[in-house]
Scaffold this motif. Structure first.
Motif, PDB file in Angstrom:
ATOM      1  N   SER A  29      44.720  40.856  27.860  1.00 15.62           N
ATOM      2  CA  SER A  29      44.529  40.187  29.141  1.00 15.62           C
ATOM      3  C   SER A  29      45.535  40.672  30.188  1.00 15.62           C
ATOM      4  O   SER A  29      45.172  40.925  31.339  1.00 15.62           O
ATOM      5  N   THR A  58      45.292  28.751  26.887  1.00 16.96           N
ATOM      6  CA  THR A  58      45.970  27.846  27.820  1.00 16.96           C
ATOM      7  C   THR A  58      47.071  28.585  28.576  1.00 16.96           C
ATOM      8  O   THR A  58      47.202  28.449  29.794  1.00 16.96           O
ATOM      9  N   ARG A  61      45.518  31.146  31.096  1.00 16.46           N
ATOM     10  CA  ARG A  61      44.931  30.467  32.259  1.00 16.46           C
ATOM     11  C   ARG A  61      45.999  29.897  33.176  1.00 16.46           C
ATOM     12  O   ARG A  61      45.879  29.967  34.400  1.00 16.46           O
ATOM     13  N   SER A  62      47.055  29.330  32.581  1.00 13.34           N
ATOM     14  CA  SER A  62      48.107  28.713  33.403  1.00 13.34           C
ATOM     15  C   SER A  62      48.848  29.748  34.254  1.00 13.34           C
ATOM     16  O   SER A  62      49.422  29.397  35.285  1.00 13.34           O
ATOM     17  N   ASP A  64      47.272  32.483  35.422  1.00 10.57           N
ATOM     18  CA  ASP A  64      46.216  33.149  36.186  1.00 10.57           C
ATOM     19  C   ASP A  64      45.850  34.530  35.626  1.00 10.57           C
ATOM     20  O   ASP A  64      45.693  35.496  36.373  1.00 10.57           O
ATOM     21  N   THR A  67      40.577  35.266  30.848  1.00  8.53           N
ATOM     22  CA  THR A  67      40.279  34.876  29.465  1.00  8.53           C
ATOM     23  C   THR A  67      38.810  35.133  29.117  1.00  8.53           C
ATOM     24  O   THR A  67      38.447  35.073  27.953  1.00  8.53           O
TER      25      THR A  67
END
Length: 180
Positions: A29, A58, A61-62, A64, A67
């Motif tokens: 990612s 998590t 995503r937190s 940015d 995913t």
């Protein structure tokens, strides 16, 4: 090597771990976002867990990071005849570094960037989250250093030395095995 775009050559990079549920997924990612179109990132495991650790998702995503499409898969997918040819293969856990890897078509550059497994941490949820965040930071630092390398202008020996040096940066596991 891989494809070319208006930005120049696009390198295929595979991150390997045993379970392909945390570190290698994070690395995929991070490079997908921070590689600025110069890299195609992939991840796989020698014994994939079959699902991505929820704290991995998590954490990404937190911060940015993408995913979508991330999933736990076997490294056998990337050794198949129809798989993308890898330019670089990095192991991010000591287990995968010590295993007999498939023969990768195209003879990619390899290095070991071992980091402790955040999924193995046992403790309160807040501490688990901190361990995942720290793992993310270690991987992001390595990937930032890798993406900044003038890959096309370095000879193979110099590039290999720089890749191994990146693997010894902050957060490296004590048991180092350079994978040449």
């Amino acid at each position: 090597m891989s494809d070319t775009t208006p930005l120049g050559h696009v390198y295929n990079v595979l991150f390997l771990c045993t379970g392909n549920s945390a570190r290698s997924i994070m690395a995929e990612s991070i490079l997908a976002k921070d590689g600025h179109g110069r890299f195609r990132a992939f991840s796989a495991g020698s014994q994939p867990r079959g699902e991505v650790n929820p704290l991995t998702l998590t954490t990404l995503r937190s911060l940015d990071y993408p995913t979508e499409g991330l999933h736990s898969k076997s490294w056998g997918e990337f050794a198949a005849a129809d798989a993308p040819v890898m330019d670089f293969v990095f192991t991010v856990c000591d287990g995968a570094a010590g295993e007999t890897c498939p023969v990768w078509p195209g003879q990619p550059m390899t290095a070991h960037w071992g980091i402790e497994d955040p999924a193995a941490f046992v403790g309160p949820e807040i501490e688990k989250e901190a361990v995942f965040a720290r793992t993310f930071r270690y991987l992001k630092n390595r990937i930032t250093a890798f993406a900044a390398l003038p890959i096309r202008s370095l000879d193979t020996m110099t590039l290999g030395a720089k890749l191994n040096e990146i693997g010894r940066s902050e957060g490296a596991t004590p048991l180092r095995r350079d994978v040449a």
